[in-house]
Motif scaffolding. Structure first.
Motif, PDB file in Angstrom:
ATOM      1  N   PRO A  80       0.727  -1.419   0.108  1.00  0.00           N
ATOM      2  CA  PRO A  80      -0.158   0.114   0.203  1.00  0.00           C
ATOM      3  C   PRO A  80       1.218   1.288  -0.233  1.00  0.00           C
ATOM      4  O   PRO A  80       1.510   1.697   0.452  1.00  0.00           O
ATOM      5  CB  PRO A  80      -0.735  -0.371   1.162  1.00  0.00           C
ATOM      6  CG  PRO A  80      -0.431  -1.515   1.196  1.00  0.00           C
ATOM      7  CD  PRO A  80       0.857  -2.231   1.335  1.00  0.00           C
ATOM      8  N   LEU A  81      -0.062   2.514  -0.333  1.00  0.00           N
ATOM      9  CA  LEU A  81       1.343   3.454  -0.570  1.00  0.00           C
ATOM     10  C   LEU A  81       0.526   4.387   0.335  1.00  0.00           C
ATOM     11  O   LEU A  81      -0.876   4.582   0.606  1.00  0.00           O
ATOM     12  CB  LEU A  81       0.665   4.463  -1.781  1.00  0.00           C
ATOM     13  CG  LEU A  81       0.831   3.661  -2.678  1.00  0.00           C
ATOM     14  CD1 LEU A  81       0.736   4.648  -4.377  1.00  0.00           C
ATOM     15  CD2 LEU A  81       2.707   4.204  -3.056  1.00  0.00           C
ATOM     16  N   ARG A  82       1.352   5.030   2.037  1.00  0.00           N
ATOM     17  CA  ARG A  82       0.551   6.259   2.476  1.00  0.00           C
ATOM     18  C   ARG A  82       1.495   6.889   2.568  1.00  0.00           C
ATOM     19  O   ARG A  82       2.924   7.444   2.469  1.00  0.00           O
ATOM     20  CB  ARG A  82       0.650   4.737   3.989  1.00  0.00           C
ATOM     21  CG  ARG A  82       0.161   3.866   4.023  1.00  0.00           C
ATOM     22  CD  ARG A  82       0.019   3.486   6.010  1.00  0.00           C
ATOM     23  NE  ARG A  82      -0.616   1.999   6.062  1.00  0.00           N
ATOM     24  CZ  ARG A  82       0.366   0.780   5.909  1.00  0.00           C
ATOM     25  NH1 ARG A  82       1.435   0.409   5.296  1.00  0.00           N
ATOM     26  NH2 ARG A  82      -0.392  -0.259   6.080  1.00  0.00           N
ATOM     27  N   LEU A  83       0.593   8.172   2.954  1.00  0.00           N
ATOM     28  CA  LEU A  83       1.437   9.521   3.600  1.00  0.00           C
ATOM     29  C   LEU A  83       2.418   8.913   4.441  1.00  0.00           C
ATOM     30  O   LEU A  83       1.971   8.507   5.849  1.00  0.00           O
ATOM     31  CB  LEU A  83       0.529  10.445   4.358  1.00  0.00           C
ATOM     32  CG  LEU A  83      -0.527  10.716   2.919  1.00  0.00           C
ATOM     33  CD1 LEU A  83      -1.393  11.968   3.226  1.00  0.00           C
ATOM     34  CD2 LEU A  83       0.671  10.910   1.630  1.00  0.00           C
ATOM     35  N   PRO A  84       3.666   9.542   4.573  1.00  0.00           N
ATOM     36  CA  PRO A  84       4.856   9.080   5.932  1.00  0.00           C
ATOM     37  C   PRO A  84       4.328   9.884   7.404  1.00  0.00           C
ATOM     38  O   PRO A  84       4.992   8.653   8.102  1.00  0.00           O
ATOM     39  CB  PRO A  84       5.702  10.045   5.323  1.00  0.00           C
ATOM     40  CG  PRO A  84       5.276  10.883   4.137  1.00  0.00           C
ATOM     41  CD  PRO A  84       4.134  10.540   3.491  1.00  0.00           C
ATOM     42  N   GLU A  85       3.467  10.725   6.997  1.00  0.00           N
ATOM     43  CA  GLU A  85       3.166  11.044   8.766  1.00  0.00           C
ATOM     44  C   GLU A  85       1.757  11.973   8.466  1.00  0.00           C
ATOM     45  O   GLU A  85       0.781  11.761   7.870  1.00  0.00           O
ATOM     46  CB  GLU A  85       4.008  12.452   8.769  1.00  0.00           C
ATOM     47  CG  GLU A  85       3.042  13.708   7.673  1.00  0.00           C
ATOM     48  CD  GLU A  85       3.964  14.740   8.086  1.00  0.00           C
ATOM     49  OE1 GLU A  85       3.992  15.977   8.745  1.00  0.00           O
ATOM     50  OE2 GLU A  85       5.527  14.929   7.594  1.00  0.00           O
ATOM     51  N   ALA A  86       0.951  11.618   9.385  1.00  0.00           N
ATOM     52  CA  ALA A  86      -0.347  11.772   9.774  1.00  0.00           C
ATOM     53  C   ALA A  86      -0.653  13.712  10.204  1.00  0.00           C
ATOM     54  O   ALA A  86       0.530  13.968   9.874  1.00  0.00           O
ATOM     55  CB  ALA A  86      -0.948  11.066  10.781  1.00  0.00           C
ATOM     56  N   GLY A  87      -1.828  14.060   9.080  1.00  0.00           N
ATOM     57  CA  GLY A  87      -1.848  15.233   9.267  1.00  0.00           C
ATOM     58  C   GLY A  87      -1.608  16.307   8.385  1.00  0.00           C
ATOM     59  O   GLY A  87      -1.118  17.203   8.368  1.00  0.00           O
ATOM     60  N   VAL A  88      -1.921  15.895   7.338  1.00  0.00           N
ATOM     61  CA  VAL A  88      -0.940  16.474   6.370  1.00  0.00           C
ATOM     62  C   VAL A  88      -2.353  15.911   5.177  1.00  0.00           C
ATOM     63  O   VAL A  88      -2.984  15.045   4.952  1.00  0.00           O
ATOM     64  CB  VAL A  88       0.195  16.295   5.366  1.00  0.00           C
ATOM     65  CG1 VAL A  88       1.472  16.613   6.076  1.00  0.00           C
ATOM     66  CG2 VAL A  88       0.069  14.561   5.202  1.00  0.00           C
ATOM     67  N   GLY A  89      -2.718  17.581   4.387  1.00  0.00           N
ATOM     68  CA  GLY A  89      -3.865  17.100   3.631  1.00  0.00           C
ATOM     69  C   GLY A  89      -3.383  18.143   2.306  1.00  0.00           C
ATOM     70  O   GLY A  89      -2.833  18.886   2.345  1.00  0.00           O
ATOM     71  N   ASN A  90      -4.449  17.950   0.756  1.00  0.00           N
ATOM     72  CA  ASN A  90      -4.876  18.749  -0.017  1.00  0.00           C
ATOM     73  C   ASN A  90      -3.507  18.550  -0.598  1.00  0.00           C
ATOM     74  O   ASN A  90      -2.294  18.815  -1.292  1.00  0.00           O
ATOM     75  CB  ASN A  90      -3.961  20.203   0.170  1.00  0.00           C
ATOM     76  CG  ASN A  90      -4.620  21.239  -0.868  1.00  0.00           C
ATOM     77  OD1 ASN A  90      -5.171  20.441  -2.346  1.00  0.00           O
ATOM     78  ND2 ASN A  90      -4.674  22.287  -0.454  1.00  0.00           N
TER      79      ASN A  90
END
Length: 120
Positions: free
Chosen positions: A69-79
């Motif tokens: 799976p592709l995941r963002l490396p950190e929580a709390g980011v968007g756009n």
């Protein structure tokens, strides 16, 4: 100011992704996503969610094979936008995995697509 008028663009082939879909591009896509997420913030979309200002992951019209799976490396980011190609899973991709996994690192609620491929 970056923003919508001048978004940052990360081209996945610059990270070594194979646009033919013949070899695994997971690490290259994750590296592009990680660099995009580290970029400058334009404030907050809401409390606790940094606005990345429309940063783009450009798939450059290719077909990309991933094995995890592709995941963002950190929580709390968007756009952040992924666009311009197709991502499909390899035969050894976990059958209960998600192509883009938005779950928290502790295994919280998953909000993603489990389709065998996604076209952007």
């Amino acid at each position: 100011m970056q923003g919508v008028n001048n978004p940052r663009v990360y081209r996945v082939t610059s990270y070594g992704a194979d646009s033919t879909g013949k070899s695994d591009s997971t690490e290259a896509l994750l590296a592009a996503i990680a660099d995009a997420a580290k970029g400058p913030s334009e404030g907050h979309l809401m409390e606790g969610i940094r606005d990345l200002g429309g940063v783009q992951i450009d798939l450059e019209g290719g077909n990309y094979l991933i094995s995890q799976p592709l995941r963002l490396p950190e929580a709390g980011v968007g756009n952040l936008m992924i666009h311009g190609g197709t991502i499909r899973v390899s035969d050894n991709f976990s059958p209960d995995g998600y192509i883009i996994d938005l779950s928290t690192s502790n295994g919280g609620n998953k909000q993603s697509s489990s389709s065998p491929s996604l076209q952007f």
